[in-house]
Design a protein around this motif. Sequence first.
Motif, PDB file in Angstrom:
ATOM      1  N   ALA A 172      27.159  88.300   0.303  1.00 22.65           N
ATOM      2  CA  ALA A 172      27.213  89.043   2.339  1.00 22.65           C
ATOM      3  C   ALA A 172      28.502  88.757   2.526  1.00 22.65           C
ATOM      4  CB  ALA A 172      25.853  88.253   2.585  1.00 22.65           C
ATOM      5  N   GLY A 173      28.339  89.895   3.014  1.00 21.39           N
ATOM      6  CA  GLY A 173      30.364  90.343   3.843  1.00 21.39           C
ATOM      7  C   GLY A 173      29.876  89.132   4.966  1.00 21.39           C
ATOM      8  N   ALA A 174      28.729  89.227   5.670  1.00 20.18           N
ATOM      9  CA  ALA A 174      28.361  88.248   6.885  1.00 20.18           C
ATOM     10  C   ALA A 174      26.779  87.424   6.543  1.00 20.18           C
ATOM     11  CB  ALA A 174      27.992  89.378   7.557  1.00 20.18           C
ATOM     12  N   SER A 175      26.967  86.892   7.562  1.00 22.75           N
ATOM     13  CA  SER A 175      25.525  85.974   7.423  1.00 22.75           C
ATOM     14  C   SER A 175      25.965  84.953   8.544  1.00 22.75           C
ATOM     15  CB  SER A 175      25.836  84.598   6.163  1.00 22.75           C
ATOM     16  OG  SER A 175      26.669  83.424   6.658  1.00 22.75           O
ATOM     17  N   GLY A 176      24.625  84.826   9.102  1.00 23.20           N
ATOM     18  CA  GLY A 176      24.419  84.498  10.352  1.00 23.20           C
ATOM     19  C   GLY A 176      23.412  82.309  10.297  1.00 23.20           C
ATOM     20  N   ASP A 177      23.730  81.939  10.954  1.00 27.95           N
ATOM     21  CA  ASP A 177      22.862  80.471  10.944  1.00 27.95           C
ATOM     22  C   ASP A 177      22.180  79.909  12.577  1.00 27.95           C
ATOM     23  OD1 ASP A 177      25.275  78.187   9.299  1.00 27.95           O
ATOM     24  OD2 ASP A 177      23.247  78.620   9.045  1.00 27.95           O
ATOM     25  N   VAL A 178      22.686  80.966  13.896  1.00 26.57           N
ATOM     26  CA  VAL A 178      22.055  80.879  14.633  1.00 26.57           C
ATOM     27  C   VAL A 178      20.388  81.096  15.434  1.00 26.57           C
ATOM     28  CG1 VAL A 178      22.750  80.281  17.473  1.00 26.57           C
ATOM     29  CG2 VAL A 178      24.469  79.799  16.055  1.00 26.57           C
ATOM     30  N   ASN A 179      19.998  80.558  15.717  1.00 29.50           N
ATOM     31  CA  ASN A 179      18.937  81.054  16.275  1.00 29.50           C
ATOM     32  C   ASN A 179      18.062  81.014  17.168  1.00 29.50           C
ATOM     33  OD1 ASN A 179      17.497  79.612  13.168  1.00 29.50           O
ATOM     34  ND2 ASN A 179      18.194  82.110  12.992  1.00 29.50           N
ATOM     35  N   GLY A 180      17.715  82.199  17.624  1.00 29.61           N
ATOM     36  CA  GLY A 180      17.080  81.942  19.377  1.00 29.61           C
ATOM     37  C   GLY A 180      15.643  81.924  19.479  1.00 29.61           C
ATOM     38  N   PRO A 181      15.228  81.312  20.100  1.00 31.66           N
ATOM     39  CA  PRO A 181      13.774  80.335  20.428  1.00 31.66           C
ATOM     40  C   PRO A 181      12.656  81.432  20.119  1.00 31.66           C
ATOM     41  CG  PRO A 181      14.364  80.425  22.595  1.00 31.66           C
ATOM     42  CD  PRO A 181      16.278  81.112  22.063  1.00 31.66           C
ATOM     43  N   TRP A 182      11.684  80.963  19.596  1.00 33.47           N
ATOM     44  CA  TRP A 182      10.416  82.245  19.292  1.00 33.47           C
ATOM     45  C   TRP A 182       9.926  81.881  20.752  1.00 33.47           C
ATOM     46  CZ3 TRP A 182       8.867  80.452  13.711  1.00 33.47           C
ATOM     47  CH2 TRP A 182       9.451  81.417  12.540  1.00 33.47           C
ATOM     48  N   ASP A 183       9.366  81.117  21.164  1.00 28.05           N
ATOM     49  CA  ASP A 183       8.526  81.262  22.823  1.00 28.05           C
ATOM     50  C   ASP A 183       9.360  81.886  23.421  1.00 28.05           C
ATOM     51  OD1 ASP A 183      10.917  79.391  22.831  1.00 28.05           O
ATOM     52  OD2 ASP A 183       9.777  77.890  23.691  1.00 28.05           O
ATOM     53  N   ASP A 184      10.903  82.603  23.701  1.00 22.66           N
ATOM     54  CA  ASP A 184      11.299  83.289  24.414  1.00 22.66           C
ATOM     55  C   ASP A 184      11.411  84.640  24.400  1.00 22.66           C
ATOM     56  OD1 ASP A 184      13.131  84.552  26.489  1.00 22.66           O
ATOM     57  OD2 ASP A 184      14.466  83.074  26.088  1.00 22.66           O
TER      58      ASP A 184
END
Length: 347
Positions: free
Chosen positions: A167-179
């Motif tokens: 992957a050229g870019a990856s992600g770690d930070v997630n938003g809350p599913w209840d929002d």
Amino acid sequence: MTDPRYPAKPRPGDRVAVLSPSAGLPELFPQPYELGLRRLREEFGLEPVEYPTTRKMGATPRERAADLHAAFADPEIKAVIASIGGDDQITLLPHLDADLLRANPKPFFGYSDNTNLLLHLRSLGLVAYHGGSVMVELGRPGAMNPLTAESLRAALFTSGEYELTAAGASGDVNGPWDDPRTFDAEPDLEPAGGWAWHNADRVVEGDGWGGNLEILSWLLMADRAVRPVEEYAGGVLFLETSEDMPSARDVYWILRNMGERGLLRQFPAFLMGRAKSWSFEKRFDAEERERYRREQREAVLRALGEYAPDTMAVFDVDLGHTDPQIVIPVGGRIRVDGPARRIFVTY
């Protein structure tokens, strides 16, 4: 151990079971779940079929096993996909009918706590697929990651060799599913440094074995879904860690104990997933995330140096709790070409 069987693949228009063999989180978080179901229908052309415990929190292991048996025994169901993981799937294993599962092979997709089922199916001689949950990968806010979608589509519908792409870019930070606002846009990604190679001086081809490191440690403690170590000789080990974010010390301890059991030296090649380095309990900034990943890599290299010094290793492969996520066949063939810096899996 006999060569594993690849179950027949579904085709667009087929019915696929969506189960919660671990936690019935679709009951608590319907938005990512419904989004994942819609993408299964509209983007993959499959018809998801739910079962009594799919949206039921607190279902007993026996109830969840009954749903799994029903899905595998139904000739109209062409694949089984986990809604998400959890933390107690190991209690499901004693309730499983090995003869039923072996007689009705189906492609099974899941990861994290589903490492239990993946390795159980592998112990029965069946290839299963590490990756592709409904709520996380299919239910990703905004859109599926293109690399994830490409790999999952290939694993679901095709056979033969598939080359992994760094992957050229990856992600770690997630938003809350209840929002609900979480689902208005895709998660943020940051530049990824590609794969890091160790002892990359040969080509190794063998059957894949592994999964989530924390869950595998539980299976080893309970002595379940793990064959005598000599049966893994020549295979390709793959491991990854979860949002629980085990410390580098704990990662080393688990691998050390696998080494003491004689497991590590059986595998001439090893793929380590890009470490999940952010959670709601550990909201690391960019510098802290990089330090966490570096310390984990150093812990893995320490264990390999002590117990499998000749093993070729590749770090930061996008498997497991990663965005994007590449599906890895458990029991399927993996070819790691060190000199060419390429990785292939057979779906």
